[in-house]
Design an enzyme around this catalytic site. Structure first.
Site, PDB file in Angstrom:
ATOM      1  N   MET A  37       0.847  -1.189   0.000  1.00  0.00           N
ATOM      2  CA  MET A  37       0.000   0.000   0.000  1.00  0.00           C
ATOM      3  C   MET A  37       0.891   1.252   0.000  1.00  0.00           C
ATOM      4  O   MET A  37       0.456   2.334   0.412  1.00  0.00           O
ATOM      5  CB  MET A  37      -0.935  -0.013   1.208  1.00  0.00           C
ATOM      6  CG  MET A  37      -1.891  -1.205   1.153  1.00  0.00           C
ATOM      7  SD  MET A  37      -3.420  -0.959   2.053  1.00  0.00           S
ATOM      8  CE  MET A  37      -2.823  -0.746   3.693  1.00  0.00           C
ATOM      9  N   GLY A  38       2.118   1.102  -0.471  1.00  0.00           N
ATOM     10  CA  GLY A  38       3.015   2.251  -0.559  1.00  0.00           C
ATOM     11  C   GLY A  38       3.585   2.656   0.785  1.00  0.00           C
ATOM     12  O   GLY A  38       3.603   1.858   1.723  1.00  0.00           O
ATOM     13  N   ALA A  39       4.049   3.935   0.861  1.00  0.00           N
ATOM     14  CA  ALA A  39       4.785   4.424   2.040  1.00  0.00           C
ATOM     15  C   ALA A  39       5.872   3.398   2.356  1.00  0.00           C
ATOM     16  O   ALA A  39       5.977   2.897   3.479  1.00  0.00           O
ATOM     17  CB  ALA A  39       3.861   4.663   3.227  1.00  0.00           C
ATOM     18  N   LEU A  40       6.645   3.102   1.341  1.00  0.00           N
ATOM     19  CA  LEU A  40       7.577   1.972   1.411  1.00  0.00           C
ATOM     20  C   LEU A  40       8.706   2.230   2.397  1.00  0.00           C
ATOM     21  O   LEU A  40       9.168   3.357   2.564  1.00  0.00           O
ATOM     22  CB  LEU A  40       8.169   1.707   0.028  1.00  0.00           C
ATOM     23  CG  LEU A  40       7.145   1.387  -1.069  1.00  0.00           C
ATOM     24  CD1 LEU A  40       7.866   1.102  -2.387  1.00  0.00           C
ATOM     25  CD2 LEU A  40       6.235   0.229  -0.686  1.00  0.00           C
ATOM     26  N   HIS A  44       9.654  -3.436   2.993  1.00  0.00           N
ATOM     27  CA  HIS A  44       9.122  -3.703   1.643  1.00  0.00           C
ATOM     28  C   HIS A  44      10.270  -3.976   0.673  1.00  0.00           C
ATOM     29  O   HIS A  44      10.196  -4.879  -0.158  1.00  0.00           O
ATOM     30  CB  HIS A  44       8.364  -2.477   1.112  1.00  0.00           C
ATOM     31  CG  HIS A  44       7.124  -2.130   1.865  1.00  0.00           C
ATOM     32  ND1 HIS A  44       7.006  -0.977   2.605  1.00  0.00           N
ATOM     33  CD2 HIS A  44       5.944  -2.780   1.994  1.00  0.00           C
ATOM     34  CE1 HIS A  44       5.792  -0.920   3.135  1.00  0.00           C
ATOM     35  NE2 HIS A  44       5.133  -2.014   2.792  1.00  0.00           N
ATOM     36  N   GLN A  68     -10.276  -2.385   2.677  1.00  0.00           N
ATOM     37  CA  GLN A  68      -9.772  -3.064   3.880  1.00  0.00           C
ATOM     38  C   GLN A  68      -9.668  -2.149   5.092  1.00  0.00           C
ATOM     39  O   GLN A  68      -9.145  -2.550   6.124  1.00  0.00           O
ATOM     40  CB  GLN A  68      -8.438  -3.754   3.581  1.00  0.00           C
ATOM     41  CG  GLN A  68      -7.251  -2.829   3.369  1.00  0.00           C
ATOM     42  CD  GLN A  68      -6.028  -3.592   2.895  1.00  0.00           C
ATOM     43  OE1 GLN A  68      -5.948  -4.001   1.760  1.00  0.00           O
ATOM     44  NE2 GLN A  68      -5.058  -3.802   3.793  1.00  0.00           N
TER      45      GLN A  68
HETATM   46  O1  PAF Z   1      -0.135  -5.625   3.681  1.00  0.00           O
HETATM   47  C1  PAF Z   1      -0.551  -4.750   2.886  1.00  0.00           C
HETATM   48  O2  PAF Z   1       0.126  -3.766   2.576  1.00  0.00           O
HETATM   49  C2  PAF Z   1      -1.937  -4.901   2.293  1.00  0.00           C
HETATM   50  O3  PAF Z   1      -2.822  -5.489   3.193  1.00  0.00           O
HETATM   51  C3  PAF Z   1      -1.947  -5.661   0.939  1.00  0.00           C
HETATM   52  C4  PAF Z   1      -1.503  -7.101   1.079  1.00  0.00           C
HETATM   53  C5  PAF Z   1      -1.068  -4.927  -0.057  1.00  0.00           C
HETATM   54  C6  PAF Z   1      -3.384  -5.671   0.378  1.00  0.00           C
HETATM   55  O4  PAF Z   1      -3.868  -4.374   0.208  1.00  0.00           O
END
Ligand code: PAF
Length: 290
Positions: A37-40, A44, A68
């Site tokens: 979901m970015g903000a790496l 990540h 989610q």
């Molecule tokens: O863990 C996350 O960043 C999120 O839950 C995912 C797996 C990218 C799904 O949106």
């Protein structure tokens, strides 16, 4: 599609990513996939680096999935740092990045696949974030249909999510096609589990949050001398004693299904899982106890 340097191809639309990946598959390239979901952060990036060891072509997705988030305020506050994320991904030679808008992931007039995960989606994170795992299942299913990877890499920090996605892959009938890699939680030197949410903590908050892992480690030392309930009470009280800190749960659970255990001999592999609010930010962490 737009290459930003000799290594990274950027895709805003599923159809162009699909065409690119079709060609790669025709050339017999093996595709590794890291959804985010970015903000790496370094956690990540370590997943991407791990993927590069196993696969010819690594795709990273950046999509803050509204489905989610059960709390609209949490969704609104979720950090969005696309420019910096793309630079970081380029710096480690990620081959392809998919960063769609909501409409591309959930096109209007199409039905989205929905999955059920039984008790697993109702306990721990599921109990505190109703609908969260249904949303995770929905988006990951869509992403897997688009990317059709040979390998999927996820961080163990979200351990319950790893089990949910393993169930999803099974329900989608993709167990043979997709190799799952659950990678160890990346930690700061202090022990704090890396998370995009840490960006919202003050320096003092980061110091407090580092106590979470110290308490997890203390549980590892103490567990033979206490029952799971006693140890959970001890850990909850230790976290409650910290300023600006409010624990939601400290649970000891079977590593395979995350059902709570009442005695250490009830399971061959036990994990401790924790959710704590620090400075109003909800953090989670977990580790294998034995
Ligand atoms: O863990 C996350 O960043 C999120 O839950 C995912 C797996 C990218 C799904 O949106």
């Amino acid at each position: 599609m737009r290459p930003i340097n000799s290594y990274v191809y950027l895709f805003k639309y599923a159809h162009s990513l699909e065409a690119f990946l079709l060609k790669a598959r025709e050339e017999d390239q093996k595709i590794g996939f890291v959804p985010t979901m970015g903000a790496l952060h370094a956690g990540h990036l370590s997943l991407i680096t791990e993927a590069q060891k196993h696969y010819d072509l690594v795709v990273c997705s950046i999509f803050v999935n509204p489905a989610q988030f059960n709390d609209p305020a949490d969704l609104a506050k979720y950090p969005r740092t696309l420019e910096r994320d793309l630079e970081l991904l380029a710096s480690i030679h990620t081959q392809a990045v998919y960063f769609p808008e909501v409409d591309d992931v959930y096109p209007q007039n199409t039905t989205t696949e929905k999955f059920q995960f039984g008790q697993l989606e109702e306990i721990l994170e599921g109990a505190h974030r109703p609908g969260h795992f249904a949303g995770v299942g929905m988006v990951v299913a869509r992403l897997l249909r688009i990317v059709q990877p040979h390998g999927l890499l996820l961080g163990e920090k979200d351990y319950q999510q790893c089990l949910i996605i393993a169930s999803l892959v099974h329900q989608m009938g993709l167990t043979e096609q997709i190799q799952l890699h659950f990678c160890p939680t990346a930690r700061e030197v202090s022990g704090l589990a890396m998370s995009s949410r840490n960006e919202r903590l003050s320096e003092k908050g980061k110091e407090l949050a580092a106590q979470i892992y110290l308490i997890i480690q203390a549980c590892r030392d103490k567990y033979p001398h206490f029952t799971p309930v006693e140890l959970s009470d001890w850990a909850m009280h230790s976290l409650e004693a910290l300023p600006d800190t409010r624990p939601e749960y400290v649970a000891f659970a079977d590593a395979g299904n995350l059902l709570p255990i009442n005695g250490w001999n009830e399971s061959k592999e036990v994990r401790v899982l924790v959710a704590v609010w620090v400075e109003g930010i909800r953090l989670i962490d977990n580790a294998r106890l034995f």
